[in-house]
Design a protein around this motif. Structure first.
Motif, PDB file in Angstrom:
ATOM      1  N   ARG A  81      28.888  43.431  47.652  1.00 39.30           N
ATOM      2  CA  ARG A  81      29.479  43.478  46.321  1.00 39.30           C
ATOM      3  C   ARG A  81      30.997  43.511  46.416  1.00 39.30           C
ATOM      4  O   ARG A  81      31.555  43.968  47.414  1.00 39.30           O
ATOM      5  CB  ARG A  81      28.967  44.670  45.517  1.00 39.30           C
ATOM      6  N   GLN A  82      31.614  43.005  45.355  1.00 39.95           N
ATOM      7  CA  GLN A  82      33.066  42.982  45.295  1.00 39.95           C
ATOM      8  C   GLN A  82      33.504  43.348  43.884  1.00 39.95           C
ATOM      9  O   GLN A  82      33.186  42.632  42.929  1.00 39.95           O
ATOM     10  CB  GLN A  82      33.607  41.614  45.685  1.00 39.95           C
ATOM     11  N   ALA A  83      34.221  44.457  43.783  1.00 43.49           N
ATOM     12  CA  ALA A  83      34.787  44.882  42.507  1.00 43.49           C
ATOM     13  C   ALA A  83      36.196  44.310  42.382  1.00 43.49           C
ATOM     14  O   ALA A  83      36.828  43.977  43.391  1.00 43.49           O
ATOM     15  CB  ALA A  83      34.815  46.407  42.435  1.00 43.49           C
ATOM     16  N   PRO A  84      36.725  44.215  41.167  1.00 50.48           N
ATOM     17  CA  PRO A  84      38.082  43.673  40.983  1.00 50.48           C
ATOM     18  C   PRO A  84      39.107  44.445  41.801  1.00 50.48           C
ATOM     19  O   PRO A  84      39.136  45.679  41.773  1.00 50.48           O
ATOM     20  CB  PRO A  84      38.307  43.843  39.478  1.00 50.48           C
ATOM     21  N   GLY A  85      39.914  43.711  42.535  1.00 54.69           N
ATOM     22  CA  GLY A  85      40.971  44.334  43.323  1.00 54.69           C
ATOM     23  C   GLY A  85      40.512  44.981  44.610  1.00 54.69           C
ATOM     24  O   GLY A  85      41.309  45.617  45.302  1.00 54.69           O
ATOM     25  N   LYS A  86      39.233  44.835  44.937  1.00 52.25           N
ATOM     26  CA  LYS A  86      38.701  45.454  46.152  1.00 52.25           C
ATOM     27  C   LYS A  86      38.101  44.393  47.068  1.00 52.25           C
ATOM     28  O   LYS A  86      37.780  43.288  46.645  1.00 52.25           O
ATOM     29  CB  LYS A  86      37.660  46.512  45.801  1.00 52.25           C
ATOM     30  N   TYR A 105      27.814  40.917  42.719  1.00 53.17           N
ATOM     31  CA  TYR A 105      26.916  41.125  43.850  1.00 53.17           C
ATOM     32  C   TYR A 105      26.560  39.772  44.462  1.00 53.17           C
ATOM     33  O   TYR A 105      26.158  38.834  43.750  1.00 53.17           O
ATOM     34  CB  TYR A 105      25.658  41.857  43.400  1.00 53.17           C
ATOM     35  N   TYR A 106      26.691  39.697  45.783  1.00 54.85           N
ATOM     36  CA  TYR A 106      26.454  38.458  46.514  1.00 54.85           C
ATOM     37  C   TYR A 106      25.316  38.632  47.506  1.00 54.85           C
ATOM     38  O   TYR A 106      25.237  39.640  48.211  1.00 54.85           O
ATOM     39  CB  TYR A 106      27.694  38.037  47.286  1.00 54.85           C
ATOM     40  N   GLN A 150      27.051  39.034  38.274  1.00 56.95           N
ATOM     41  CA  GLN A 150      27.848  40.164  37.778  1.00 56.95           C
ATOM     42  C   GLN A 150      26.939  41.315  37.364  1.00 56.95           C
ATOM     43  O   GLN A 150      25.972  41.122  36.623  1.00 56.95           O
ATOM     44  CB  GLN A 150      28.691  39.727  36.584  1.00 56.95           C
ATOM     45  N   VAL A 151      27.290  42.498  37.823  1.00 57.02           N
ATOM     46  CA  VAL A 151      26.635  43.732  37.385  1.00 57.02           C
ATOM     47  C   VAL A 151      27.708  44.612  36.756  1.00 57.02           C
ATOM     48  O   VAL A 151      28.720  44.909  37.398  1.00 57.02           O
ATOM     49  CB  VAL A 151      25.959  44.469  38.554  1.00 57.02           C
TER      50      VAL A 151
END
Length: 114
Positions: free
Chosen positions: A38-43, A93-94, A109-110
């Protein structure tokens, strides 16, 4: 060519559940392991859960006890059951499959609202 397609993302309230699916165009037995990142904005993108061909699983500390990864070989599909969701679980989420190469899905997107 192998393709991975994720589905099941969406908007849910904190404490709720979602199940993500990742369908592979080829047999997932060709992968040594399948995983969710998973990748959150800015992370940076980070590992959420992984399952090997032998069924061994591993989880990020932040999701242990709440998320479960599983696979259904007959359907070439890997799942991520997410329970007790928190706002900090919000991310794209990938799905990832690793054989001789690493394959990625397009992401789903979650969003968890507080």
């Amino acid at each position: 060519q192998v393709q991975l397609v994720e589905s099941g993302g969406g908007l849910v309230q904190a404490g709720g559940s979602l199940r993500l699916s990742c369908a592979a165009s080829g047999t997932i037995f060709s992968f040594n392991a399948m995983a969710w990142y998973r990748q959150a904005p800015g992370k940076q993108r980070g590992l959420v859960a992984r399952i090997t061909n032998g069924g061994r699983t591993e989880y990020a500390d932040s999701v242990k006890g709440r998320f479960t990864i599983s696979r259904e070989n007959a359907k070439n599909t890997v799942y991520l059951q997410m329970n007790s969701l928190k706002p900090e679980d919000t991310a794209v989420y990938y799905c990832n499959g690793v054989s001789q190469l690493s394959y990625w899905g397009q992401g789903t997107q979650v969003t968890v609202s507080s």
